[in-house]
Design a protein around this motif. Sequence first.
Motif, PDB file in Angstrom:
ATOM      1  N   LEU A 226       0.975  -0.475   5.072  1.00 11.80           N
ATOM      2  CA  LEU A 226       0.735   0.894   5.505  1.00 11.80           C
ATOM      3  C   LEU A 226       0.867   1.869   4.345  1.00 11.80           C
ATOM      4  N   GLU A 227       1.804   1.583   3.422  1.00 18.34           N
ATOM      5  CA  GLU A 227       1.915   2.439   2.243  1.00 18.34           C
ATOM      6  C   GLU A 227       0.653   2.371   1.385  1.00 18.34           C
ATOM      7  N   GLU A 228       0.089   1.162   1.251  1.00 20.47           N
ATOM      8  CA  GLU A 228      -1.140   1.044   0.479  1.00 20.47           C
ATOM      9  C   GLU A 228      -2.291   1.788   1.146  1.00 20.47           C
ATOM     10  N   ILE A 229      -2.310   1.786   2.476  1.00 16.71           N
ATOM     11  CA  ILE A 229      -3.361   2.527   3.180  1.00 16.71           C
ATOM     12  C   ILE A 229      -3.242   4.017   2.892  1.00 16.71           C
ATOM     13  N   THR A 230      -2.004   4.514   2.886  1.00 22.87           N
ATOM     14  CA  THR A 230      -1.820   5.955   2.640  1.00 22.87           C
ATOM     15  C   THR A 230      -2.141   6.345   1.203  1.00 22.87           C
ATOM     16  N   LEU A 231      -2.134   5.390   0.267  1.00 20.84           N
ATOM     17  CA  LEU A 231      -2.340   5.708  -1.145  1.00 20.84           C
ATOM     18  C   LEU A 231      -3.788   5.541  -1.584  1.00 20.84           C
ATOM     19  N   THR A 232      -4.665   5.113  -0.696  1.00 23.95           N
ATOM     20  CA  THR A 232      -6.073   4.908  -1.078  1.00 23.95           C
ATOM     21  C   THR A 232      -6.991   5.752  -0.219  1.00 23.95           C
ATOM     22  N   LYS A 239     -10.001  -0.278   5.437  1.00 22.43           N
ATOM     23  CA  LYS A 239     -10.366  -1.208   6.501  1.00 22.43           C
ATOM     24  C   LYS A 239      -9.747  -2.580   6.262  1.00 22.43           C
ATOM     25  N   GLU A 240      -9.817  -3.036   5.000  1.00 26.80           N
ATOM     26  CA  GLU A 240      -9.249  -4.351   4.682  1.00 26.80           C
ATOM     27  C   GLU A 240      -7.740  -4.387   4.917  1.00 26.80           C
ATOM     28  N   GLU A 241      -7.056  -3.331   4.415  1.00 32.68           N
ATOM     29  CA  GLU A 241      -5.608  -3.289   4.593  1.00 32.68           C
ATOM     30  C   GLU A 241      -5.229  -3.149   6.063  1.00 32.68           C
ATOM     31  N   ALA A 242      -6.014  -2.365   6.813  1.00 30.52           N
ATOM     32  CA  ALA A 242      -5.732  -2.194   8.245  1.00 30.52           C
ATOM     33  C   ALA A 242      -5.899  -3.521   8.983  1.00 30.52           C
ATOM     34  N   THR A 243      -6.932  -4.304   8.589  1.00 29.86           N
ATOM     35  CA  THR A 243      -7.138  -5.608   9.217  1.00 29.86           C
ATOM     36  C   THR A 243      -5.947  -6.534   8.962  1.00 29.86           C
ATOM     37  N   TRP A 287       2.181 -11.548   1.243  1.00 29.68           N
ATOM     38  CA  TRP A 287       3.253 -11.431   0.258  1.00 29.68           C
ATOM     39  C   TRP A 287       2.772 -11.005  -1.135  1.00 29.68           C
ATOM     40  N   ARG A 288       1.468 -11.036  -1.349  1.00 30.06           N
ATOM     41  CA  ARG A 288       0.979 -10.695  -2.683  1.00 30.06           C
ATOM     42  C   ARG A 288       1.384  -9.288  -3.120  1.00 30.06           C
ATOM     43  N   PRO A 289       1.332  -8.256  -2.235  1.00 28.68           N
ATOM     44  CA  PRO A 289       1.760  -6.918  -2.685  1.00 28.68           C
ATOM     45  C   PRO A 289       3.232  -6.879  -3.100  1.00 28.68           C
ATOM     46  N   ALA A 290       4.096  -7.588  -2.348  1.00 28.21           N
ATOM     47  CA  ALA A 290       5.517  -7.586  -2.699  1.00 28.21           C
ATOM     48  C   ALA A 290       5.746  -8.246  -4.046  1.00 28.21           C
ATOM     49  N   TYR A 291       5.048  -9.341  -4.310  1.00 28.44           N
ATOM     50  CA  TYR A 291       5.209 -10.003  -5.602  1.00 28.44           C
ATOM     51  C   TYR A 291       4.590  -9.181  -6.728  1.00 28.44           C
ATOM     52  N   ARG A 292       3.483  -8.523  -6.415  1.00 22.95           N
ATOM     53  CA  ARG A 292       2.872  -7.672  -7.433  1.00 22.95           C
ATOM     54  C   ARG A 292       3.798  -6.525  -7.796  1.00 22.95           C
ATOM     55  N   SER A 293       4.499  -5.974  -6.795  1.00 25.62           N
ATOM     56  CA  SER A 293       5.447  -4.894  -7.077  1.00 25.62           C
ATOM     57  C   SER A 293       6.618  -5.382  -7.911  1.00 25.62           C
ATOM     58  N   ALA A 294       6.984  -6.653  -7.752  1.00 27.12           N
ATOM     59  CA  ALA A 294       8.089  -7.221  -8.521  1.00 27.12           C
ATOM     60  C   ALA A 294       7.634  -7.759  -9.867  1.00 27.12           C
ATOM     61  N   GLY A 295       6.335  -7.620 -10.199  1.00 22.61           N
ATOM     62  CA  GLY A 295       5.824  -8.127 -11.467  1.00 22.61           C
ATOM     63  C   GLY A 295       5.730  -9.631 -11.509  1.00 22.61           C
TER      64      GLY A 295
END
Length: 423
Positions: A226-232, A239-243, A287-295
């Motif tokens: 949901l945070e990614e949706i608000t930032l784009t 649509k992809e993130e909402a799905t 989980w990819r966004p969480a790992y991407r945030s952790a580098g």
Amino acid sequence: MRRRLIQSTLAVVLVVIAVFGVSLVIVETRTISDSAQERVESEAVRLASIVDSRLFGAQQVDAEVLRKQVTQDHYYAVIRLPGEAPIEVGTKPAGDVISATAAGEEGETVTVQEPRSSVTREVGRTLLIIALVALLAVVAAVLLAVRQANRLASPLTDLAETAERLGSGDPRPRHKRYGVPELDRVADVLDSSAERIARMLTAERRLAADASHQLRTPLTALSMRLEEITLTDDPDTVKEEATIALTQVERLTDVVERLLTNSRDPRTGSAVSFDLDEVIQQQLAEWRPAYRSAGRAIVSSGKRHLLAVGTPGAVAQVLAALIENSLMHGGGTVALRTRVTGNQAVIEVTDEGPGVPADLGARIFERAISGRNSTGIGLAVARDLAEADGGRLEMLQTKPPIFGLFLSRTALSKPQDDEPMVR
């Protein structure tokens, strides 16, 4: 209750004493009177025979001679010889007397009297003995009643305290018995109820802990989407993130249903044949966004199109627990690899972290066991979910850590060659 038991016991004893005591007094009084009468009659016959023998031997019969023949001093005897004055021996008693007369062969008569007061005294002594025995019986009955009352009342008080403690939320069984079958039966029921309540409370606490832990992961992933949706501002990205977010909501619903099902019956499940690739790709996307945030990165490799038998939601929860564990405690790239061993499909999860300490290797799946500041619930819940779904979760290696999820493989499964690593 003690007072009632003592009073009832004392009442029974008093009734018994009254019934048998009065009868005993009557019998003893009559026996003593009859015995006194027999003694007087026997004394009269004996004196008559003495007088007969002296008359037959032409010996002198007078008061001085007969006084020596009287057995007891309290007897009063009157001897009447034909043609002579009566001979009196002893002191004539005053008042009521017991009297007996015997006739001799020479025509003489002997009358012997005994004061009734001697019988009265003997009856009095007998009554005193009976009264003392009755008093001792009453005292003994009171002591026994007090002891029995304490034996019954104390356990009842104890059982009441146990029931009150059970009702106040302390379900510890006491396992205390009292030697009374009825009271021991009540104690057995209370202990059984305490153990059942303790199991229920433990299950409720376990459900709450599992729900808190299991819901945290999908909620965290959903909030990140949901945070990614608000930032784009890109409609396609939204649509992809909402799905993906909707998919996570469905998984969250499945988590809740699975937890409730396991709380009622851990063996209840709806096993189906499903493609492991779909579950793995779903977890990678979540989980990819969480790992991407952790580098860090999360990848998959191994056999493709493996068909396993189980519950997709449960398998997803197990993989989510392993991936989250690697995110929190591991390091570097996390890899999910699928392979086949016998008639089982295996999903291995590994990372490049320091691994599991040697002292925790054998206990890593126990509840409240954690190498760091965490709840120690995730891996325990993951193993329970795997076993309830017909599979098993094992630690294959501690350094680097490798966890293996073993699932039954359907006969229709036709695995293809190892796919290249997918990021």
